[in-house]
Design an enzyme around this catalytic site. Structure first.
Site, PDB file in Angstrom:
ATOM      1  N   HIS A 415       0.824  -1.215   0.000  1.00  0.00           N
ATOM      2  CA  HIS A 415       0.000   0.000   0.000  1.00  0.00           C
ATOM      3  C   HIS A 415       0.854   1.260   0.000  1.00  0.00           C
ATOM      4  CE1 HIS A 415      -3.672   2.086   0.058  1.00  0.00           C
ATOM      5  NE2 HIS A 415      -4.371   1.286   0.864  1.00  0.00           N
ATOM      6  N   ASP A 419      -2.422   2.317  -4.466  1.00  0.00           N
ATOM      7  CA  ASP A 419      -3.675   2.592  -3.780  1.00  0.00           C
ATOM      8  C   ASP A 419      -4.680   1.506  -4.141  1.00  0.00           C
ATOM      9  OD1 ASP A 419      -2.618   4.909  -2.685  1.00  0.00           O
ATOM     10  OD2 ASP A 419      -3.224   6.117  -4.429  1.00  0.00           O
TER      11      ASP A 419
END
Length: 445
Positions: A415, A419
């Site tokens: 992450h 995204d």
């Protein structure tokens, strides 16, 4: 009186003559002994000078990041002859097994390390005496003894040979009436060994409630895998998204062309090549999924290096398919098959591991029957795709419930780089390519 003097003189001359002969014999024997001793000295000098030529072989350079390894096994022992470039020892590292070969033909004279010892680059490993290579010295000794064996065997046969049935006393010749009983005796003799086999001692069974333990030292590859996975768990911000793929079209295409591909290219057409091709196309469309973090910078790659998980006896390894974006189905299958064979045989080279970015990886847990799973990122990868077992499930198609072969896929991504929008988009594109493989022909590299 004269005759006695003549006899005495003759005896003295004979005695002197015999002494002279003894002196000459002694001188001859001394000269022969000196010659033998001289030849032995020359042989000893040659042998010692020959030993001084023994060459010490050191642990070779393995890679910039590898400075030590574990001596797994010796292929040769002291006294064995070797040819040039013949394997003498195998060193296990955290990535691959390195073979140490003989620099020249000769004979192994000394081993300077034991199996399971930790050896470092540049350490003395063994000594070899240059010479003619070939079989070990033990077979040569056997060859020398072989010509004498027939004589010993003949002498043993002559001493241990039992008497013939036709003895001198003639009693055996009067046994014809007992002839029919012979087969019965043979049957009894054949039945005896069966009784002996049945009386073999039973295998000792473990007592109920036993709590034995077995400790096995972890090999370097397993230690390295554990280190890398824990490092990934601590460093990456891992998140996993799932999706379902209808495998009907891909299974139909594989069924139609697998025999033709096997005949023309000598390789099996599987599902891995389709997923690798779909990932390569999706990675080109989603550049963030093909990136890696180096320090405080994000590095985007114009090429796609796909690492494919291969299960080996030592652990899970991930050899890399380089430039997968420029390969077709058949090329990818050939490369995966070659890498898988090398991985299981322990023949992967350092080139397979070095100078790679591990952009993405395919983990095929479905081979072992896994239905769901969350694969772990192998840093510095940005994502890893997990493929699972294919199961028939009821799905809705055009308003009707039908049974379709469904595979659940999982994408674990970092992450810090990706995204949720980009990760889900990547997985949806992979799904669309697999559900309709013809789209891969229309996509641009």
């Amino acid at each position: 009186m004269l005759s006695k003097r003549v006899i005495a003189a003759a005896r003295s001359r004979a005695f002197l003559a015999s002494r002279n002969v003894q002196y000459r014999d002694t001188a001859v024997s001394l000269s022969k002994g000196w010659k033998v001793a001289n030849s032995q000295m020359r042989h000893a000098q040659f042998h010692s000078s020959h030993l001084l030529q023994a060459e010490t072989v050191k642990v070779p350079q393995m890679a910039e990041s590898i400075s030590e390894g574990t001596l797994r096994s010796w292929s040769k022992q002291v006294g064995d002859s070797v040819e040039a470039d013949e394997e003498v020892a195998t060193i296990e590292t955290d990535k691959i097994d390195v073979s140490v070969n003989a620099p020249t033909s000769g004979k192994i004279v000394e081993l300077l390390a034991k199996e399971d010892d930790t050896v470092t680059v540049g350490q003395d490993l063994f000594r070899i005496e240059p010479g003619e290579g070939g079989a070990s010295s033990a077979p040569q000794e056997q060859k020398k003894v072989d010509p004498e064996e027939p004589k010993d065997q003949q002498s043993d046969k002559t001493t241990t040979e039992p008497p013939t049935p036709s003895g001198a006393d003639g009693q055996n010749s009067a046994v014809p009436p007992e002839g029919p009983k012979g087969p019965k005796k043979e049957v009894k003799q054949d039945s005896k060994p069966k009784e002996v086999k049945s009386k073999a001692p039973p295998v000792a069974l473990k007592a109920p409630g036993s709590r034995g333990e077995t400790r096995v030292k972890m090999n370097r590859m397993r230690l390295r895998i554990a280190e890398r996975l824990k490092e990934s768990q601590n460093a990456a911000a891992s998140l996993t998204t799932f999706n379902e793929i209808d495998m009907s079209s891909l299974m139909e295409m594989r069924k139609k062309y697998k025999d033709e591909v096997l005949k023309e290219h000598d390789v099996k057409l599987g599902f891995m090549s389709a997923f690798a091709r779909a990932c390569a196309l999706a990675l080109k469309e989603i550049p963030a999924a093909n990136a890696s973090i180096e320090g405080d910078e994000i590095v985007y790659h114009d090429y796609v290096d796909l690492s494919v998980a291969v299960a080996t006896p030592k652990g899970l390894v991930t050899p890399v398919v380089r430039n997968a974006e420029s390969m077709g189905f058949v090329d990818i299958e050939k490369e995966i098959a070659a890498l898988g064979t090398k991985a299981r045989d322990g023949k992967l080279t350092l080139r397979t591991w070095q100078e790679t970015n591990f952009s993405a990886s395919s983990s095929n847990g479905g081979v072992f029957g896994s239905l769901y799973g969350t694969p772990i990122i192998n840093l510095p990868q940005s994502a890893v795709l997990g493929m699972h077992a294919i199961k028939d499930k009821p799905v809705v198609v055009n308003g009707q419930i039908v049974i379709r072969p469904i595979m659940v896929v999982a994408l674990t991504y970092d992450h810090r780089l990706l995204d949720g929008r980009e990760a889900v988009t990547f997985l949806v594109k992979v799904r669309d390519y697999i559900e309709d493989p013809r789209k891969m022909l229309l996509a641009s590299n």
